[in-house]
Design an enzyme around this catalytic site. Structure first.
Site, PDB file in Angstrom:
ATOM      1  N   CYS A  46       1.939   1.811   1.158  1.00 16.43           N
ATOM      2  CA  CYS A  46       2.312   1.029   0.402  1.00 16.43           C
ATOM      3  C   CYS A  46       3.831   1.439  -0.157  1.00 16.43           C
ATOM      4  O   CYS A  46       4.000   2.570  -0.978  1.00 16.43           O
ATOM      5  CB  CYS A  46       1.371   0.925  -0.821  1.00 16.43           C
ATOM      6  N   CYS A  49       4.574   1.833  -4.071  1.00 17.77           N
ATOM      7  CA  CYS A  49       3.730   2.816  -4.744  1.00 17.77           C
ATOM      8  C   CYS A  49       4.405   4.098  -4.740  1.00 17.77           C
ATOM      9  O   CYS A  49       4.225   5.148  -5.604  1.00 17.77           O
ATOM     10  CB  CYS A  49       2.230   3.084  -3.751  1.00 17.77           C
TER      11      CYS A  49
END
Length: 304
Positions: A46, A49
């Site tokens: 991600c 993230c």
């Protein structure tokens, strides 16, 4: 002197943990009975993230134990993600007293992360600044009570915890001023980080330092007042009188003298009257009646 950091700081390993399905109950639900726990649902693939995670960790670390953080890799802990209905990542939940109390999805700016952490801590009745606000208030009380040495030590301790604390830099410099250490006060301010150099708390003390240096050479008020009365067009005497009045502790009289000088010749000596007025205004609290009345009168003259 007030001691800081006792019982408030926690090692990074205690503040931020990787949590699995086996430890979620202990590290999140049970831990949140003592203090809020912020849970970051993330995955290695991600992109957002990778930005959110470090920013969230920094905000949690800055809170100095008022909140902790649990990191949950959704690829390895799909059951927890499903139970929490995590449909996209990053997703962040805050737990307190065993229950989710706040949260958000997606990457957000650091300012919003700080606000989120502060909001979570506030909901639990804590303080997100690790007690530094209370320490600042205590140091100000010491300074007001004439305990300048203890105040200086406390302000210095706060800077040891937060090296970008403009209020603590200003307070430490004011403590040195109260001790008659003008050069040391100026050295403190000159050592402030560039990102807070323009903070109001610091600019105010620079103005106080300038006034303190003027006070060292100020003449007798009575003599200067007599000279102004005898020589109404002696503008230097009026400026000297204002400096002497301020040095004697009468800021209101100094402002009125400078307003008279400004009214007589606002351009004299490259606008010295206006510059001196702003130095006095900057040195005082913005809501001080001397400042409010002085600024109002000055504005009426400028825009008349």
């Amino acid at each position: 002197m007030l001691e800081l950091g006792q019982g408030s700081d926690a090692p990074a390993g205690d503040l931020i943990k990787d949590v699995s399905e086996a430890t979620f109950m202990q590290d999140v639900v049970e831990a949140s009975m003592q203090a809020p726990v912020i849970v970051d649902f993330w995955a290695p693939w991600c992109g957002p993230c990778k930005t959110l995670g470090p920013a969230l960790e920094a905000a949690v670390t800055k809170a100095k134990g008022a909140v902790t953080m649990a990191k949950v890799n959704v690829d390895e802990n799909q059951m927890i993600a499903g139970q929490m209905r995590v449909q996209s990542i990053p997703t962040v939940y805050a737990f307190y007293q065993g229950q989710p109390i706040d949260g958000f999805q997606g990457a957000v700016p650091p300012s919003e992360i700080d606000a989120f952490v502060a909001r979570v801590v506030e909901q639990s009745g804590g303080s997100a600044d690790g007690g530094l606000g209370d320490a600042l208030a205590a140091a100000e009380e010491m300074l007001e009570a004439g305990e300048a040495t203890d105040a200086a030590q406390t302000f210095a301790a706060i800077l040891g915890e937060d090296s970008n604390n403009a209020a603590a830099f200003g307070g430490l410099a004011r403590a040195h001023l109260a001790l008659g250490e003008v050069d040391q006060a100026e050295a403190v301010l000159n050592g402030a980080p560039a990102e807070i150099a323009d903070a109001q708390e610091i600019e105010a003390v620079f103005a106080q330092i300038e006034l303190a240096r003027q006070a060292e050479n100020a003449g007798p008020v009575a003599e200067l007042m007599a000279q102004v009365e005898a020589e109404p067009e002696n503008y230097q005497a009026r400026l000297d009188l204002a400096q002497a009045q301020h040095a004697a502790g009468d800021a209101e009289a100094a402002v009125n003298t400078l307003l008279d000088l400004f009214r007589l010749d606002r351009e004299w000596n490259d606008g010295a009257a206006k510059a001196q007025l702003f130095t006095i205004f900057d040195a005082l609290q913005p809501n001080d009646p001397v400042v409010l009345n002085g600024r109002r009168k000055l504005s009426s003259m400028i825009f008349a």
